[in-house]
Design an enzyme around this catalytic site. Structure first.
Site, mmCIF file in Angstrom:
data_model
loop_
_atom_site.group_PDB
_atom_site.id
_atom_site.type_symbol
_atom_site.label_atom_id
_atom_site.label_comp_id
_atom_site.label_asym_id
_atom_site.label_seq_id
_atom_site.Cartn_x
_atom_site.Cartn_y
_atom_site.Cartn_z
ATOM 1 N N GLU A 166 0.820 -1.220 0.000
ATOM 2 C CA GLU A 166 0.000 0.000 0.000
ATOM 3 C C GLU A 166 0.847 1.261 0.000
ATOM 4 O O GLU A 166 0.423 2.299 -0.519
ATOM 5 C CB GLU A 166 -0.945 -0.009 1.207
ATOM 6 C CG GLU A 166 -2.050 -1.063 1.140
ATOM 7 C CD GLU A 166 -1.610 -2.419 1.662
ATOM 8 O OE1 GLU A 166 -0.397 -2.589 1.945
ATOM 9 O OE2 GLU A 166 -2.477 -3.315 1.785
ATOM 10 N N PHE A 199 -11.162 -7.509 13.936
ATOM 11 C CA PHE A 199 -10.062 -7.936 13.073
ATOM 12 C C PHE A 199 -9.763 -6.849 12.031
ATOM 13 O O PHE A 199 -10.655 -6.349 11.368
ATOM 14 C CB PHE A 199 -10.434 -9.250 12.371
ATOM 15 C CG PHE A 199 -9.382 -9.729 11.415
ATOM 16 C CD1 PHE A 199 -8.127 -10.107 11.869
ATOM 17 C CD2 PHE A 199 -9.643 -9.783 10.059
ATOM 18 C CE1 PHE A 199 -7.155 -10.537 10.992
ATOM 19 C CE2 PHE A 199 -8.670 -10.221 9.170
ATOM 20 C CZ PHE A 199 -7.411 -10.590 9.637
ATOM 21 N N GLN A 200 -8.526 -6.487 11.930
ATOM 22 C CA GLN A 200 -8.046 -5.455 11.016
ATOM 23 C C GLN A 200 -8.744 -4.116 11.214
ATOM 24 O O GLN A 200 -8.963 -3.366 10.272
ATOM 25 C CB GLN A 200 -8.150 -5.909 9.551
ATOM 26 C CG GLN A 200 -7.170 -7.044 9.234
ATOM 27 C CD GLN A 200 -7.015 -7.332 7.762
ATOM 28 O OE1 GLN A 200 -7.912 -7.085 6.968
ATOM 29 N NE2 GLN A 200 -5.868 -7.873 7.385
ATOM 30 N N LYS A 203 -17.367 -1.222 6.002
ATOM 31 C CA LYS A 203 -17.765 -2.257 5.037
ATOM 32 C C LYS A 203 -19.282 -2.305 4.872
ATOM 33 O O LYS A 203 -19.792 -2.508 3.774
ATOM 34 C CB LYS A 203 -17.235 -3.611 5.520
ATOM 35 C CG LYS A 203 -17.408 -4.722 4.508
ATOM 36 C CD LYS A 203 -16.752 -6.004 4.997
ATOM 37 C CE LYS A 203 -16.865 -7.109 3.942
ATOM 38 N NZ LYS A 203 -16.251 -8.364 4.430
ATOM 39 N N MET A 260 24.116 9.016 2.041
ATOM 40 C CA MET A 260 24.033 10.336 2.669
ATOM 41 C C MET A 260 24.286 10.232 4.173
ATOM 42 O O MET A 260 24.939 11.094 4.773
ATOM 43 C CB MET A 260 22.663 10.979 2.401
ATOM 44 C CG MET A 260 22.551 12.412 2.864
ATOM 45 S SD MET A 260 23.731 13.495 2.004
ATOM 46 C CE MET A 260 22.733 14.078 0.638
#
Lengths: 157, 595
Positions: free
Chosen positions: B72, B134-135, B184, B504
């Site tokens: 993502e 969940f999630q 959802k 760097m």
């Protein structure tokens, strides 16, 4: 103490206060006091008084204004910022037929059969209590002490 | 209807029998329609449980191209790259919980650089919110500091208005990311599609009123007066010029008033590097002429630039003799880092339109004479080979990037750099670039940006060549997107500058920490084998004499191609202004004292 005060009107939706406070935290803007009340349906008014600021006041106002939930920001005039108010809860002697002079009605917020709530400048509260005392109506008083900010009913100083 | 009892699927708005005879659709379908209406053409995303209804609806919306990123964070960077390259709002999609939290770095990068992105995330069904489902994750809360706003859509009827607001907000003022989080059950809710009009905004009161040009009239007049009085003015240009589409006005202003133009890292593509008035990049790794001009100026006019710490050095010693003018659409950018004398808060397009008629023609020969004295090259140890000769030996990093930059300019390509030494070298070496042709994570400095952002840019600009330049450290942070590049057939040209270090950081350890190279030596995979694994033609070079021929071969390949450049290990980026120093305290390679 800094007198920089902002009044922000914001949408009363989930997270709007969190977003405002989060912004102040991220910019490390010190809050001396904060009050919040429902100004209208779905609109909150937040009165922010800042501590000593390193950030220019215009920038603070711009930062707060930039939030999506904030509908407007205003800076109250100095007189309002200087004003304080006090709350008093008065226990009265039995059921009252309230017919009171303006000295009392101006600060009277609500009353029941045996109590009344007064809100105004400390001086106005003093005057109202003197009248009620003279009438023999008081059996007890509780006072909040001076408070800032003036809140939803701005005080004529 | 209030939410029903707790269940994984959550409640719906109507039972199917109630909807018989009605034209029904779902919240997810409304979301897809809203995306189309707002002009979205490409979605960069990754599906998951809580966003399943959206992906199911997407199946019927073939005009919305979905690019399946492998992470993502890659999706967010790709949406960012798409937006920077096209000027349109980029869209990324993720599921709830880890999918959403993986977006955060990409959103933060877009937020810092003012890039319009709308992120759509699935959320657990409303009854599950706050239950450690969940999630489940409060992604609106998590992203508050890195978005312009976040919407948690609580009613299906809000979907059209929320998307309208999200796109308006993302692109208006100083652009930035906006998050739309849809539970959802709201996605799955059935609604009578006639009930909801796709027009209209969620809250008309929140639409910004048209800007009054009267408000800035006095400031514009003051700026014109300052310009006419100034002997040593400098324009300092940032990304705001690109996002406001005012490169043409900038060129006119510079030419008419004979003004030196300094371009920040994110403003490099706002003004042609080959223009005689271009002084290059200022700041920590800026050119001598850019930094010294700013320090010696009597007037600095910032156009859509943040005056950030890497640009101005020590704020109290920046341009000590100059009046400072700041043009910016974002009122919160004014005096964020330093005082200014005049602030013009308005869209640059409007404010420059008002300023230009007031600016007289000027000839600043005396000022230019002085500027030409500041001409120490950034890389004095690297004398260019004589005509007809070719350098031989171990490949230098800056040398490699110079050749890549030449190829980029030659093909009018889009350059996308990652973060680190190579980013600075490319910025120093890049030639003319059209607006939206130099993409990098300037504000956040997010390693891993280049590959996915390049992917997004290439999808947004399919007719242009796109070069990704990354270090071996940053490349390993997002190389999973090579699979996306291959699956989508994206003809990226990828140059990995491999010096075996996090370069760097190593440079700072060398200079400021007595060469104690703590955790900066980095190994990596055999990129030829990696390229083979992904089916990408790959070259490995480590000598100067291989450079030109390899780049030429890579340039004529259809793409994608990968060029693995193994370069000398301890090359440093110069000039350099150390943290906390003034811009005119820069050091060059020849003055360097090893730590």
């Amino acid at each position: 103490m800094s007198q920089f005060v902002l009044v922000a009107r914001l949408q009363d939706v989930t997270g709007s206060l969190e977003r405002l406070l989060g912004l102040l935290r991220r910019r490390a803007l010190p809050i001396a006091s904060l009050s919040l009340y429902q100004a209208e349906d779905d609109i909150l008014e937040v009165v922010l008084r800042f501590g000593d600021l390193d950030t220019p006041e215009d920038r603070v106002a711009a930062e707060v204004s930039s939030l999506y939930d904030v509908l407007s920001v205003r800076r109250p005039d100095q007189a309002s910022c200087d004003a304080t108010r006090e709350l008093a809860v008065v226990k009265t002697n039995g059921d009252l037929e309230l017919l009171v002079p303006e000295t009392v009605s101006d600060v009277l917020q609500r009353h029941s059969s045996d109590s009344m709530e007064l809100s105004g400048t400390p001086r106005a509260i003093d005057q109202a209590l003197v009248y009620l005392q003279e009438q023999g109506l008081i059996s007890g008083v509780s006072r909040s002490g001076e408070m800032f900010p003036p809140g939803p009913h701005e005080i004529d100083t | 209807m209030p939410p029903g009892p707790l269940s994984r699927e959550g409640p719906v708005f109507f039972v199917r029998e109630e909807l018989e005879g009605m034209a029904t659709t779902t919240g997810a379908d409304l979301a897809c329609r809203a995306l189309s209406r707002e002009g979205a053409q490409v979605l960069f995303g990754h599906p998951g449980g809580a966003i399943l209804p959206f992906y199911d609806a997407l199946y019927n919306h073939r005009a919305l191209r979905h690019v399946l990123c492998r992470h993502e964070q890659g999706a967010a960077h790709a949406a960012d790259g798409y937006a920077r390259a096209t000027g349109r709002t980029g869209v990324c999609v993720a599921t709830s919980g880890p999918g959403a939290t993986n977006l955060v770095t990409g959103l933060a990068a877009a937020f810092m650089d003012g890039v319009p992105v709308v992120a759509v995330t699935g959320q657990v069904a409303r009854p599950g919110i706050g239950t450690f489902a969940f999630q489940e994750n409060d992604i609106v809360g998590v992203t508050i500091p890195v978005t312009k706003h976040g919407f948690l859509v609580q009613e299906v009827s809000d979907i059209p208005g929320v998307f309208s607001e999200a796109f308006r907000l993302a692109a208006s003022g100083r652009p930035g990311p906006v998050l739309v989080d849809i539970p959802k059950d709201v996605q799955a809710a059935l609604v009578d599609e006639k009930t909801f009009s796709l027009s209209g905004r969620k809250n008309p009161e929140l639409v910004e009123p048209p800007q009054s040009t009267q408000a800035i009239k006095a400031e514009i007049q003051q700026v014109a007066t300052l310009l006419s009085e100034s002997k040593r003015p400098v324009l300092l240009v940032g990304r705001g010029v690109i996002s406001s589409g005012t490169s043409g006005k900038l060129s006119y202003l510079a030419e008419r008033n004979d003004l030196p133009v300094v371009t920040s890292l994110l403003g490099l593509d706002a003004f042609p590097a080959s223009d005689p008035r271009a002084l290059g990049m200022p700041g920590m790794h800026g050119t001598e002429r850019a930094n010294y001009s700013l320090q010696d100026a009597d007037l600095v006019i910032g156009l859509g630039v943040r005056f950030d710490d890497r640009v101005i050095g020590r704020p109290d010693r920046f341009a000590p003799n100059a009046r400072i003018v700041h043009f910016d659409v974002d009122a919160t950018a004014i005096e964020r880092t330093m005082r200014v004398d005049i602030a013009v808060v308005a869209d640059l397009s409007e404010s420059l339109k008002m300023l230009l008629p007031l600016v007289p023609k000027a000839d600043r020969s005396a000022w230019w004479e002085r500027i030409r004295e500041w001409n120490r090259e950034a890389d004095p140890t690297e004398d260019p080979p004589r005509p007809g000769y070719r350098r031989m030996g171990p490949l230098g990093a800056r040398e490699a990037i110079r050749s890549v930059a030449h190829k980029i300019s030659e093909s009018n390509a889009i350059a996308v750099s990652d973060v680190g030494q190579h980013q600075m070298w490319l910025a120093q070496e890049l030639g003319d670039a059209l607006p939206g042709s130099h993409l990098t994570s300037g504000g956040l400095g997010a390693m891993g940006y280049a590959l996915p952002a390049g992917l997004g840019a290439a999808i947004g600009q399919p007719d242009r060549s796109v070069w990704v330049v990354a270090g071996d450290g940053g490349f390993q942070m997002s190389l999973q997107e090579l699979a996306t590049v291959v699956q989508e057939g994206i003809p990226l040209r990828i140059a990995v500058i491999d010096n075996g270090y996090l370069g760097m950081v190593r440079q700072w350890q060398e200079r400021f920490y007595g060469r104690r190279y703590s955790a900066t030596q980095i190994s990596g995979p055999d990129l030829v084998a990696l390229g083979k694994a992904y089916g990408i033609p790959t070259w490995r070079i480590d000598r100067s004499e291989q450079l030109d021929s390899t780049l030429s071969l890579a340039a004529i390949e259809e793409g994608p191609v990968l060029i693995w450049m193994q370069v000398r290990q301890e090359e440093n980026v110069y000039p350099m202004v150390e943290s906390g120093a003034a811009l005119d305290e820069m050091v060059t390679e020849s003055e360097r004292v090893p730590g």
